[in-house]
Design a protein around this motif. Structure first.
Motif, PDB file in Angstrom:
ATOM      1  N   TRP A 161       0.809  -1.224   0.000  1.00  0.00           N
ATOM      2  CA  TRP A 161       0.000   0.000   0.000  1.00  0.00           C
ATOM      3  C   TRP A 161       0.840   1.270   0.000  1.00  0.00           C
ATOM      4  CZ3 TRP A 161       0.623   3.433   4.034  1.00  0.00           C
ATOM      5  CH2 TRP A 161       1.256   2.933   5.179  1.00  0.00           C
ATOM      6  N   GLU A 162       2.134   1.144   0.407  1.00  0.00           N
ATOM      7  CA  GLU A 162       2.974   2.353   0.484  1.00  0.00           C
ATOM      8  C   GLU A 162       3.065   3.002  -0.895  1.00  0.00           C
ATOM      9  OE1 GLU A 162       4.000  -0.503   1.919  1.00  0.00           O
ATOM     10  OE2 GLU A 162       4.948  -0.084   3.862  1.00  0.00           O
TER      11      GLU A 162
ATOM     12  N   GLN B 251      -7.886  19.326   8.974  1.00  0.00           N
ATOM     13  CA  GLN B 251      -8.186  18.278   8.009  1.00  0.00           C
ATOM     14  C   GLN B 251      -7.126  18.329   6.922  1.00  0.00           C
ATOM     15  OE1 GLN B 251     -12.203  17.750   7.081  1.00  0.00           O
ATOM     16  NE2 GLN B 251     -11.856  16.437   5.315  1.00  0.00           N
ATOM     17  N   GLY B 252      -6.596  17.183   6.608  1.00  0.00           N
ATOM     18  CA  GLY B 252      -5.578  17.174   5.574  1.00  0.00           C
ATOM     19  C   GLY B 252      -4.743  15.927   5.642  1.00  0.00           C
ATOM     20  N   ARG B 253      -3.513  16.033   5.259  1.00  0.00           N
ATOM     21  CA  ARG B 253      -2.627  14.881   5.247  1.00  0.00           C
ATOM     22  C   ARG B 253      -2.124  14.577   6.643  1.00  0.00           C
ATOM     23  NH1 ARG B 253       0.225  13.124   0.565  1.00  0.00           N
ATOM     24  NH2 ARG B 253      -0.933  13.763  -1.275  1.00  0.00           N
ATOM     25  N   VAL B 254      -1.998  13.306   6.919  1.00  0.00           N
ATOM     26  CA  VAL B 254      -1.430  12.904   8.204  1.00  0.00           C
ATOM     27  C   VAL B 254      -0.003  12.422   7.951  1.00  0.00           C
ATOM     28  CG1 VAL B 254      -3.477  12.351   9.565  1.00  0.00           C
ATOM     29  CG2 VAL B 254      -2.701  10.762   7.825  1.00  0.00           C
ATOM     30  N   SER B 255       0.857  12.598   8.928  1.00  0.00           N
ATOM     31  CA  SER B 255       2.264  12.301   8.668  1.00  0.00           C
ATOM     32  C   SER B 255       2.726  10.960   9.238  1.00  0.00           C
ATOM     33  CB  SER B 255       3.149  13.427   9.220  1.00  0.00           C
ATOM     34  OG  SER B 255       2.834  13.627  10.580  1.00  0.00           O
ATOM     35  N   ASP B 256       1.926  10.396  10.149  1.00  0.00           N
ATOM     36  CA  ASP B 256       2.375   9.121  10.723  1.00  0.00           C
ATOM     37  C   ASP B 256       1.921   7.948   9.847  1.00  0.00           C
ATOM     38  OD1 ASP B 256      -0.335   9.847  11.652  1.00  0.00           O
ATOM     39  OD2 ASP B 256      -0.253   7.872  12.602  1.00  0.00           O
ATOM     40  N   ARG B 257       2.611   6.830  10.004  1.00  0.00           N
ATOM     41  CA  ARG B 257       2.380   5.670   9.145  1.00  0.00           C
ATOM     42  C   ARG B 257       0.960   5.092   9.298  1.00  0.00           C
ATOM     43  NH1 ARG B 257       5.081   1.533   6.287  1.00  0.00           N
ATOM     44  NH2 ARG B 257       4.162  -0.487   6.794  1.00  0.00           N
TER      45      ARG B 257
ATOM     46  N   GLN C  32      -0.460   0.143  -7.063  1.00  0.00           N
ATOM     47  CA  GLN C  32       0.145   0.708  -5.838  1.00  0.00           C
ATOM     48  C   GLN C  32      -0.436   0.052  -4.587  1.00  0.00           C
ATOM     49  OE1 GLN C  32       2.664   2.613  -6.060  1.00  0.00           O
ATOM     50  NE2 GLN C  32       2.354   4.480  -7.253  1.00  0.00           N
ATOM     51  N   VAL C  33      -1.721  -0.253  -4.654  1.00  0.00           N
ATOM     52  CA  VAL C  33      -2.347  -1.002  -3.569  1.00  0.00           C
ATOM     53  C   VAL C  33      -2.654  -2.385  -4.131  1.00  0.00           C
ATOM     54  CG1 VAL C  33      -4.340  -1.187  -2.025  1.00  0.00           C
ATOM     55  CG2 VAL C  33      -3.398   1.071  -2.590  1.00  0.00           C
ATOM     56  N   SER C  34      -2.069  -3.416  -3.547  1.00  0.00           N
ATOM     57  CA  SER C  34      -2.379  -4.730  -4.102  1.00  0.00           C
ATOM     58  C   SER C  34      -2.453  -5.797  -3.023  1.00  0.00           C
ATOM     59  CB  SER C  34      -1.368  -5.116  -5.184  1.00  0.00           C
ATOM     60  OG  SER C  34      -0.094  -5.276  -4.622  1.00  0.00           O
ATOM     61  N   LEU C  35      -3.376  -6.712  -3.276  1.00  0.00           N
ATOM     62  CA  LEU C  35      -3.618  -7.810  -2.345  1.00  0.00           C
ATOM     63  C   LEU C  35      -3.267  -9.105  -3.054  1.00  0.00           C
ATOM     64  CD1 LEU C  35      -6.938  -6.141  -1.931  1.00  0.00           C
ATOM     65  CD2 LEU C  35      -5.896  -6.907   0.183  1.00  0.00           C
ATOM     66  N   ASP C  36      -2.602 -10.009  -2.349  1.00  0.00           N
ATOM     67  CA  ASP C  36      -2.414 -11.336  -2.924  1.00  0.00           C
ATOM     68  C   ASP C  36      -3.392 -12.294  -2.243  1.00  0.00           C
ATOM     69  OD1 ASP C  36      -1.252 -12.222  -0.512  1.00  0.00           O
ATOM     70  OD2 ASP C  36       0.702 -11.464  -1.123  1.00  0.00           O
ATOM     71  N   PRO C  37      -3.466 -13.525  -2.738  1.00  0.00           N
ATOM     72  CA  PRO C  37      -4.479 -14.445  -2.174  1.00  0.00           C
ATOM     73  C   PRO C  37      -4.392 -14.598  -0.651  1.00  0.00           C
ATOM     74  CG  PRO C  37      -3.585 -15.353  -4.189  1.00  0.00           C
ATOM     75  CD  PRO C  37      -2.781 -14.117  -3.896  1.00  0.00           C
ATOM     76  N   SER C  38      -3.194 -14.500  -0.078  1.00  0.00           N
ATOM     77  CA  SER C  38      -3.103 -14.648   1.382  1.00  0.00           C
ATOM     78  C   SER C  38      -3.707 -13.434   2.088  1.00  0.00           C
ATOM     79  CB  SER C  38      -1.647 -14.853   1.815  1.00  0.00           C
ATOM     80  OG  SER C  38      -0.945 -13.632   1.788  1.00  0.00           O
ATOM     81  N   ASP C  39      -3.682 -12.272   1.408  1.00  0.00           N
ATOM     82  CA  ASP C  39      -4.330 -11.080   1.971  1.00  0.00           C
ATOM     83  C   ASP C  39      -5.844 -11.245   1.986  1.00  0.00           C
ATOM     84  OD1 ASP C  39      -1.960  -9.626   2.430  1.00  0.00           O
ATOM     85  OD2 ASP C  39      -1.892  -9.031   0.326  1.00  0.00           O
ATOM     86  N   ILE C  40      -6.366 -11.855   0.931  1.00  0.00           N
ATOM     87  CA  ILE C  40      -7.804 -12.124   0.891  1.00  0.00           C
ATOM     88  C   ILE C  40      -8.173 -13.034   2.065  1.00  0.00           C
ATOM     89  CG2 ILE C  40      -9.696 -13.142  -0.460  1.00  0.00           C
ATOM     90  CD1 ILE C  40      -8.757 -10.646  -1.808  1.00  0.00           C
ATOM     91  N   GLU C  41      -7.284 -13.995   2.334  1.00  0.00           N
ATOM     92  CA  GLU C  41      -7.505 -14.878   3.494  1.00  0.00           C
ATOM     93  C   GLU C  41      -7.563 -14.062   4.789  1.00  0.00           C
ATOM     94  OE1 GLU C  41      -7.777 -18.403   3.749  1.00  0.00           O
ATOM     95  OE2 GLU C  41      -8.244 -18.124   1.634  1.00  0.00           O
ATOM     96  N   ASP C  42      -6.655 -13.073   4.913  1.00  0.00           N
ATOM     97  CA  ASP C  42      -6.651 -12.214   6.111  1.00  0.00           C
ATOM     98  C   ASP C  42      -7.962 -11.437   6.228  1.00  0.00           C
ATOM     99  OD1 ASP C  42      -4.160 -13.004   6.934  1.00  0.00           O
ATOM    100  OD2 ASP C  42      -3.108 -11.284   6.054  1.00  0.00           O
TER     101      ASP C  42
END
Ligand SMILES: [Zn+2]
Length: 286
Positions: free
Chosen positions: A3-4, A69-75, A218-228
């Motif tokens: 997602w980064e 309201q706006g961008r946040v800087s922490d992860r 940029q944001v991607s899920l693999d099959p194990s993420d779907i499991e999560d």
């Protein structure tokens, strides 16, 4: 889950530094209702919150003057920004193809412990929720710890599923499904509120199906993420929550659906990628 570097819209309202508000203003009834809210995880909070006093309203006005309201800087904040923006990017073209216009939620609010909302006082004990009155998603990130520790749902994809589920309630609000659910009544295992929750799960699956395409990878899920994601859906099923809380399952008071139902509808959305497969309101088979 990747997602980064994903797009951030910056529609985050960061109230985390403000601490709890208005708690002293709620009576015993409000506390009891908030505890009930805990078990329903992200339920349309109007039913729970309407009975809570107006203290939240005043607190909300007071807060809005202080909140940036706006961008946040922490992860952690950036994660929420990226995922919610990605969910918007998934729904925009889907609405467009249906000849409709998608409008993102007014904001995603990050808060600690309690905060004023358009639906009354919001408290972290309720779990994440969407308020249709102000069209905002409310998240106390302490819930992530609970998701991992208490429910054993680890990984970013489990958190992303929760965000996509809450945004699913926003989609429902835009399409009028929340009113439909209200007309069907709120009690029983096949009630309007169960159908609403299972549809939001299915919509979270629809997001998962399109997340990568909508973000150019940029944001991607693999099959194990779907499991999560499925594990998170299972963890927050009402039967699981009830078993942990009381040691037994009482299907009559289900508001979100069983773990099996939640996994099934998430999967439906994830496999089809088509919100038309999410019509929980016109089926005998939940
Ligand atoms: Zn929900």
């Amino acid at each position: 889950m990747r997602w980064e570097g994903g797009r951030q819209s910056g529609d985050i309202e960061d109230r985390r530094g403000l601490g709890p508000v208005g708690v002293g203003g709620i009576g015993v009834g409000g506390v009891v209702l908030a505890l009930i809210g805990y078990f329903v995880f992200g339920i349309n909070p109007t039913t729970t919150l309407n009975a809570v006093n107006q203290a939240g309203q005043g607190a909300q006005q007071q807060q809005q003057q202080q909140v940036a309201q706006g961008r946040v800087s922490d992860r952690e904040g950036q994660f929420v920004d990226v995922i919610s923006t990605n969910v918007d990017d998934v729904w925009k073209p889907i609405f467009q193809q249906a000849g409709r216009t998608y409008r993102p939620p007014a904001s995603v609010v990050l808060y600690s412990q309690s905060t004023g909302t358009g639906c009354g006082l919001g408290q972290s004990a309720m779990g994440p929720f969407y308020c249709p009155q102000d069209q905002k998603v409310y998240l106390d990130l302490a819930f992530w710890r609970e998701l991992e520790g208490r429910f054993g749902a680890t990984g970013d994809a489990a958190k992303a599923y929760v965000i996509a589920h809450e945004m699913g309630h926003h989609v429902q609000h835009l399409l009028g499904a929340d009113q439909k659910a209200q007309r069907m009544g709120a009690r029983g295992a096949e009630s309007g509120s169960v159908r609403l929750e299972l549809q939001a799960d299915c919509y979270a699956g629809v997001w998962a199906a399109h997340a990568s395409q909508a973000s150019n990878g940029q944001v991607s899920l693999d099959p194990s993420d779907i499991e999560d994601g499925l594990r998170a859906a299972k963890a927050v099923g009402d039967d699981t929550l009830q078993r942990q809380a009381t040691g037994r399952v009482a299907p009559d008071s289900f508001t979100h659906g069983s773990s099996a139902q939640r996994m099934r509808w998430f999967n439906k959305g994830a496999e089809s990628g088509d919100p038309r497969s999410c019509d929980t309101f016109n089926t005998d088979e939940l």
